[in-house]
Design a protein around this motif. Structure first.
Motif, PDB file in Angstrom:
ATOM      1  N   VAL A 296     -92.808 -19.231 -21.933  1.00  0.00           N
ATOM      2  CA  VAL A 296     -92.155 -19.737 -23.136  1.00  0.00           C
ATOM      3  C   VAL A 296     -92.099 -18.642 -24.198  1.00  0.00           C
ATOM      4  O   VAL A 296     -93.113 -18.012 -24.501  1.00  0.00           O
ATOM      5  CB  VAL A 296     -92.906 -20.974 -23.669  1.00  0.00           C
ATOM      6  CG1 VAL A 296     -92.354 -21.415 -25.013  1.00  0.00           C
ATOM      7  CG2 VAL A 296     -92.825 -22.107 -22.663  1.00  0.00           C
ATOM      8  N   ASP A 297     -90.919 -18.420 -24.751  1.00  0.00           N
ATOM      9  CA  ASP A 297     -90.734 -17.504 -25.877  1.00  0.00           C
ATOM     10  C   ASP A 297     -91.027 -18.316 -27.140  1.00  0.00           C
ATOM     11  O   ASP A 297     -90.203 -19.122 -27.573  1.00  0.00           O
ATOM     12  CB  ASP A 297     -89.303 -16.973 -25.870  1.00  0.00           C
ATOM     13  CG  ASP A 297     -88.987 -16.048 -27.037  1.00  0.00           C
ATOM     14  OD1 ASP A 297     -89.662 -16.121 -28.090  1.00  0.00           O
ATOM     15  OD2 ASP A 297     -88.023 -15.268 -26.907  1.00  0.00           O
ATOM     16  N   VAL A 298     -92.216 -18.135 -27.719  1.00  0.00           N
ATOM     17  CA  VAL A 298     -92.631 -18.976 -28.845  1.00  0.00           C
ATOM     18  C   VAL A 298     -91.750 -18.763 -30.081  1.00  0.00           C
ATOM     19  O   VAL A 298     -91.551 -19.694 -30.857  1.00  0.00           O
ATOM     20  CB  VAL A 298     -94.130 -18.817 -29.195  1.00  0.00           C
ATOM     21  CG1 VAL A 298     -94.996 -19.378 -28.083  1.00  0.00           C
ATOM     22  CG2 VAL A 298     -94.497 -17.406 -29.519  1.00  0.00           C
TER      23      VAL A 298
ATOM     24  N   ALA B 238     -89.827 -21.793 -31.785  1.00  0.00           N
ATOM     25  CA  ALA B 238     -89.986 -22.069 -33.224  1.00  0.00           C
ATOM     26  C   ALA B 238     -88.616 -22.238 -33.873  1.00  0.00           C
ATOM     27  O   ALA B 238     -88.394 -23.187 -34.636  1.00  0.00           O
ATOM     28  CB  ALA B 238     -90.781 -20.959 -33.907  1.00  0.00           C
ATOM     29  N   ARG B 239     -87.693 -21.340 -33.558  1.00  0.00           N
ATOM     30  CA  ARG B 239     -86.334 -21.451 -34.127  1.00  0.00           C
ATOM     31  C   ARG B 239     -85.666 -22.732 -33.649  1.00  0.00           C
ATOM     32  O   ARG B 239     -85.057 -23.463 -34.433  1.00  0.00           O
ATOM     33  CB  ARG B 239     -85.483 -20.240 -33.736  1.00  0.00           C
ATOM     34  CG  ARG B 239     -85.851 -18.961 -34.459  1.00  0.00           C
ATOM     35  CD  ARG B 239     -84.802 -17.870 -34.268  1.00  0.00           C
ATOM     36  NE  ARG B 239     -84.518 -17.555 -32.872  1.00  0.00           N
ATOM     37  CZ  ARG B 239     -85.213 -16.694 -32.131  1.00  0.00           C
ATOM     38  NH1 ARG B 239     -86.257 -16.065 -32.649  1.00  0.00           N
ATOM     39  NH2 ARG B 239     -84.862 -16.463 -30.879  1.00  0.00           N
ATOM     40  N   THR B 240     -85.792 -23.022 -32.362  1.00  0.00           N
ATOM     41  CA  THR B 240     -85.179 -24.224 -31.778  1.00  0.00           C
ATOM     42  C   THR B 240     -85.745 -25.486 -32.415  1.00  0.00           C
ATOM     43  O   THR B 240     -85.004 -26.429 -32.710  1.00  0.00           O
ATOM     44  CB  THR B 240     -85.416 -24.247 -30.250  1.00  0.00           C
ATOM     45  OG1 THR B 240     -84.835 -23.080 -29.673  1.00  0.00           O
ATOM     46  CG2 THR B 240     -84.813 -25.481 -29.617  1.00  0.00           C
TER      47      THR B 240
ATOM     48  N   VAL C  28     -83.470 -27.648 -23.681  1.00  0.00           N
ATOM     49  CA  VAL C  28     -83.335 -26.367 -24.365  1.00  0.00           C
ATOM     50  C   VAL C  28     -83.616 -25.214 -23.389  1.00  0.00           C
ATOM     51  O   VAL C  28     -84.162 -25.427 -22.321  1.00  0.00           O
ATOM     52  CB  VAL C  28     -84.326 -26.225 -25.553  1.00  0.00           C
ATOM     53  CG1 VAL C  28     -84.102 -27.314 -26.592  1.00  0.00           C
ATOM     54  CG2 VAL C  28     -85.767 -26.228 -25.090  1.00  0.00           C
ATOM     55  N   ASP C  29     -83.253 -24.013 -23.814  1.00  0.00           N
ATOM     56  CA  ASP C  29     -83.689 -22.805 -23.122  1.00  0.00           C
ATOM     57  C   ASP C  29     -85.018 -22.405 -23.736  1.00  0.00           C
ATOM     58  O   ASP C  29     -85.174 -22.465 -24.962  1.00  0.00           O
ATOM     59  CB  ASP C  29     -82.655 -21.683 -23.280  1.00  0.00           C
ATOM     60  CG  ASP C  29     -81.357 -21.994 -22.546  1.00  0.00           C
ATOM     61  OD1 ASP C  29     -81.389 -22.671 -21.497  1.00  0.00           O
ATOM     62  OD2 ASP C  29     -80.293 -21.554 -23.030  1.00  0.00           O
TER      63      ASP C  29
END
Length: 158
Positions: free
Chosen positions: A72-74, A78-80, A155-156
């Motif tokens: 996971v790209d945190v 966070a943006r998502t 989501v991605d």
């Protein structure tokens, strides 16, 4: 079947039935705290395992159901999620939010609803396996069903 399930798995099983989920909880021969150990026991690709990761998102729990093949790209999450900071939750935070231990967190069966994001990559698999509330329990589902039963957002994650 419920009488042989760990207590947390019984709660998850009831939540699955309430939501009209099709899969039954399976007790694995050994604990499967990682996607790789679950995939090995199930004989499936690691990408078909839905890792349940609880994050601390500005102090609130955020469940990310991600393919076992992904990290996971945190910052992206966070943006998502529209929050300032997303960080890995402590075991105590996870237990408080879900009532379940790390390594066995199910997508449902929590004391209160948890905001959920579901990795789009899971849609590539006909059958997805998710944790059943205990490190030795899982259940089969689909991407669409995971989104539906969690009220999650697809989501991605990377």
């Amino acid at each position: 079947m419920s009488e042989k399930l760990p207590a947390n798995a019984v709660i998850v099983e009831a939540a699955l039935r309430e939501r009209g989920a099709s899969g039954e909880i399976v007790v694995l021969p050994e604990k499967a705290p990682t996607a790789a150990t679950a995939a090995a026991q199930l004989g499936c690709e690691v990408g078909a395992i839905a890792n349940s990761l609880i994050f601390d998102a500005d102090g609130a729990p955020l469940l990310v159901l991600t393919s076992g093949a992904h990290r996971v790209d945190v910052e992206l999450i966070a943006r998502t999620a529209g929050v300032q900071k997303v960080r890995r939750a402590t075991p105590e935070f996870v237990r408080a939010a879900t009532g379940q231990p790390i390594g066995g967190v199910a997508p449902v069966g929590h004391p209160a609803p948890v905001r959920t994001l579901v990795d789009n990559w899971l849609s590539k698999h006909e059958v997805v396996w998710a944790a059943g509330g205990h490190p030795s329990t899982v259940f089969p589902t689909t991407f669409d069903e995971l989104v539906r039963i969690t009220g999650g957002t697809a989501v991605d994650v990377e």
